[in-house]
Design an enzyme around this catalytic site. Structure first.
Site, PDB file in Angstrom:
ATOM      1  N   TYR A   1       0.304   6.212  -1.687  1.00 25.38           N
ATOM      2  CA  TYR A   1      -0.469   5.190  -0.996  1.00 25.38           C
ATOM      3  C   TYR A   1      -0.856   4.005  -1.882  1.00 25.38           C
ATOM      4  O   TYR A   1      -1.636   3.159  -1.489  1.00 25.38           O
ATOM      5  CB  TYR A   1      -1.734   5.838  -0.410  1.00 25.38           C
ATOM      6  CG  TYR A   1      -2.341   5.110   0.759  1.00 25.38           C
ATOM      7  CD1 TYR A   1      -1.739   5.134   2.014  1.00 25.38           C
ATOM      8  CD2 TYR A   1      -3.529   4.406   0.613  1.00 25.38           C
ATOM      9  CE1 TYR A   1      -2.317   4.476   3.089  1.00 25.38           C
ATOM     10  CE2 TYR A   1      -4.108   3.747   1.682  1.00 25.38           C
ATOM     11  CZ  TYR A   1      -3.502   3.778   2.918  1.00 25.38           C
ATOM     12  OH  TYR A   1      -4.070   3.130   3.984  1.00 25.38           O
TER      13      TYR A   1
ATOM     14  N   LYS B   1      -5.592  -2.875   0.528  1.00 24.37           N
ATOM     15  CA  LYS B   1      -6.884  -2.681   1.192  1.00 24.37           C
ATOM     16  C   LYS B   1      -8.027  -3.141   0.284  1.00 24.37           C
ATOM     17  O   LYS B   1      -9.005  -3.738   0.742  1.00 24.37           O
ATOM     18  CB  LYS B   1      -7.076  -1.218   1.574  1.00 24.37           C
ATOM     19  CG  LYS B   1      -6.084  -0.692   2.610  1.00 24.37           C
ATOM     20  CD  LYS B   1      -6.162  -1.448   3.917  1.00 24.37           C
ATOM     21  CE  LYS B   1      -5.306  -0.779   4.995  1.00 24.37           C
ATOM     22  NZ  LYS B   1      -5.305  -1.528   6.268  1.00 24.37           N
TER      23      LYS B   1
END
Length: 257
Positions: free
Chosen positions: A155, A162
């Site tokens: 991720y 993010k």
């Protein structure tokens, strides 16, 4: 006069739950879809009939954020106002090749696509929304993820983007506050959606989340929809520049996976 929500990526999962939450409250919905026009138009018809509001779907390629400018011009023709903007759409599949994977396999193109869909799309969408909110204020939300706080296998590309969008939210909030525009982020822990189920280690992640959460379950799209609606309501009128974490208590535990 009915208020209007503009939200990207609302045909399934978190985006769909958010749009429906606003529709239940009598808010008109202008929402985008990537490719499935039939599903989008069926949802628009369903929400109009069920909640007696105006709803319309628009095609948007989130990897071409500049097209937000023309999209908002079209929305201007169909709706009287824009009160809320939620940047939710994400990319998956071939577009994230080189961006979703272990650190040593990351490639610039995949990373760039994720950044474009997460950060650049938020910036352009929020800019266009803010232009329409300056006279009476409004609320702008970016969806984020605890993947920038907790190690999650494969991720890194998403997590870094993010983190970047949460910082962009703070800058937008600082500069748009004078117009009565509030800007916040909602950071979700692992939410049980089609996007997560597409991860090759979905079952592993699900089991780990259920163990780590004091609530012993994964999150649902509705868990995020409620906080997004709250942040757009008058009850949150002094909240801006914040990232609200909705993770079932899992972030405190550390590594997932």
């Amino acid at each position: 006069m009915y208020k209007t929500l503009v939200i990207s990526g609302a045909t399934r999962g978190i985006g769909k739950a958010i749009a429906e939450r606003f529709a239940k409250e009598g808010v008109n919905i202008a929402f985008t879809y990537n490719s499935n026009k039939e599903i989008a138009e069926n949802l628009a018809s369903e929400w109009k009939e069920k909640y007696n509001i105006k709803a319309k779907a628009y095609q948007l390629n989130i990897l071409e954020p500049e097209t937000y400018k023309d999209l908002f011009k079209t929305i201007d023709e169909d709706f009287d106002r824009v009160d809320f903007f939620v940047s939710n759409a994400i990319i998956s599949g071939r577009a994230v090749v080189g961006g979703f994977g272990p650190f040593m396999r990351l490639k610039p193109k995949g990373l760039c696509n994720i950044f474009t869909a997460t950060v650049s799309a938020f910036v352009v969408g929020a800019q266009e929304a803010a232009k329409r909110m300056k006279e009476r204020g409004g609320s702008i939300i970016s969806l984020s993820s605890t993947g920038n706080l907790v190690y999650t296998p494969n991720y890194a590309g998403h997590g870094a983007s993010k983190a970047a969008v949460e910082t962009m939210v703070k800058y937008a909030a600082a500069e748009l506050g004078e117009f009565g525009i509030r800007v916040n982020a909602v950071s979700g822990g692992p939410i049980d959606t089609d996007a997560l189920r597409a991860f090759p280690n979905y079952e592993e992640v699900k089991k780990a989340v259920e163990i780590r959460s004091p609530l012993n379950r994964m999150g649902t799209p509705e868990d995020l929809a409620g906080i997004v609606y709250f942040l757009c309501s008058d009850e949150a009128s002094w909240i801006t520049g914040e990232t609200v974490i909705v993770d079932g208590g899992t972030t405190f535990g550390g590594k997932i996976g």
